[in-house]
Scaffold this motif. Sequence first.
Motif, PDB file in Angstrom:
ATOM      1  N   ASN A  68       0.875  -1.127  -0.029  1.00 46.45           N
ATOM      2  CA  ASN A  68      -0.178   0.063   0.069  1.00 46.45           C
ATOM      3  C   ASN A  68       0.981   1.217   0.010  1.00 46.45           C
ATOM      4  N   TYR A  69       2.107   1.090  -0.385  1.00 45.17           N
ATOM      5  CA  TYR A  69       3.107   2.246  -0.690  1.00 45.17           C
ATOM      6  C   TYR A  69       2.724   2.414  -2.014  1.00 45.17           C
ATOM      7  N   ILE A  70       2.490   3.838  -2.597  1.00 43.07           N
ATOM      8  CA  ILE A  70       2.299   3.836  -3.791  1.00 43.07           C
ATOM      9  C   ILE A  70       3.346   4.956  -4.450  1.00 43.07           C
TER      10      ILE A  70
ATOM     11  N   GLU B 228      10.128   3.164  -6.507  1.00 42.87           N
ATOM     12  CA  GLU B 228       9.730   1.674  -6.492  1.00 42.87           C
ATOM     13  C   GLU B 228      11.119   0.825  -6.385  1.00 42.87           C
TER      14      GLU B 228
END
Length: 339
Positions: A36-38, A47
């Motif tokens: 849930n880290y975007i 990323e």
Amino acid sequence: MTSALSLVERHPTLDAGSIVSSLVPPPQFTQARFDNYIPNPDYPSQEEARTILEEFAGRNTSVIKQAKLFGRSKKVEEFPPGVYLDGGFGVGKTHLLAAAWNVASGKKYFGTFLQYTSLVGALGYVKAVEALKGASLICIDEFELDDPGDTMMMTRMLGELVAGGTRIAATSNTPPAALGEGRFAAADFLREIQALASNFRTLRIDGTDYRQRTAEGISRVLTPAELAAQIGSAREVGDFVTEDNFDGLLAHLATVHPSVYVRLLEGIDVIALSDVHVIMNQTDALRLVAFIDRVYDAQIPLIASGTPLSEVFGGDMVHGGYRKKYLRCVSRLIALTNS
């Protein structure tokens, strides 16, 4: 303590046991996970950092168990025993750090740099190390070295913990080799700083401050009449609101150990401050930064009259050695007063 209508009426005491038990992620990061880290697609390093830290956190427990199974005192590591997330404020470093903590099993701790140094102050160095020994993972948020004593103490402590099989994950706005620059004679302690840096694999995270993507560029400020009206409205709906004069709060913070600032906030829904003004004393300014960090962790809205809270750091403070610390605080003040 929750019955006090002002922060200055609260007098939490320094309790070493409470400090140890409080070494967990702030409530807002209880559900932080890698999935849930975007990441922002405009900044590929986000990323990349998520991928590497997720691998690091996943290896953590298995490596410790393998070492115990075969009775080995030393392990061959592909990378240093720590990961250091270096990047500006508001790019999600704390979310990733909390995600690593949430994934890890066994004995683990999560706290700010200040919480760990406060633990040493409360227990003494030997007992503090004993309290942390055996942990599979220790997470250190907002890593910063403001004086030579902290440099040498943290170098020694991390060295002992790593030697015992503990892995370290840390975040900061400053690369480990540059910690302390502009604050003390870092060159005189270069060997200690380099020894500290050698424990970490540094991951740079680029990006913009997510708090300011939707917030205005200045803290919201109220007139005295508007402040009184908002206090009344909040209390009518059942919120617990504290009221303090800004000078009174600054004076009170000087009497409370920073490690227990979090206990000043127990049970509070809204903090109201009157007569906010520019601070010219750096000691007061740094205490306020430490306090606002805990307010932000607790996600308690601020309402205030006087000078906008985002403009309280006067003189040349935001251009000195603590620049990143002040700018992070300004970012958080804007978010808290516009929530």
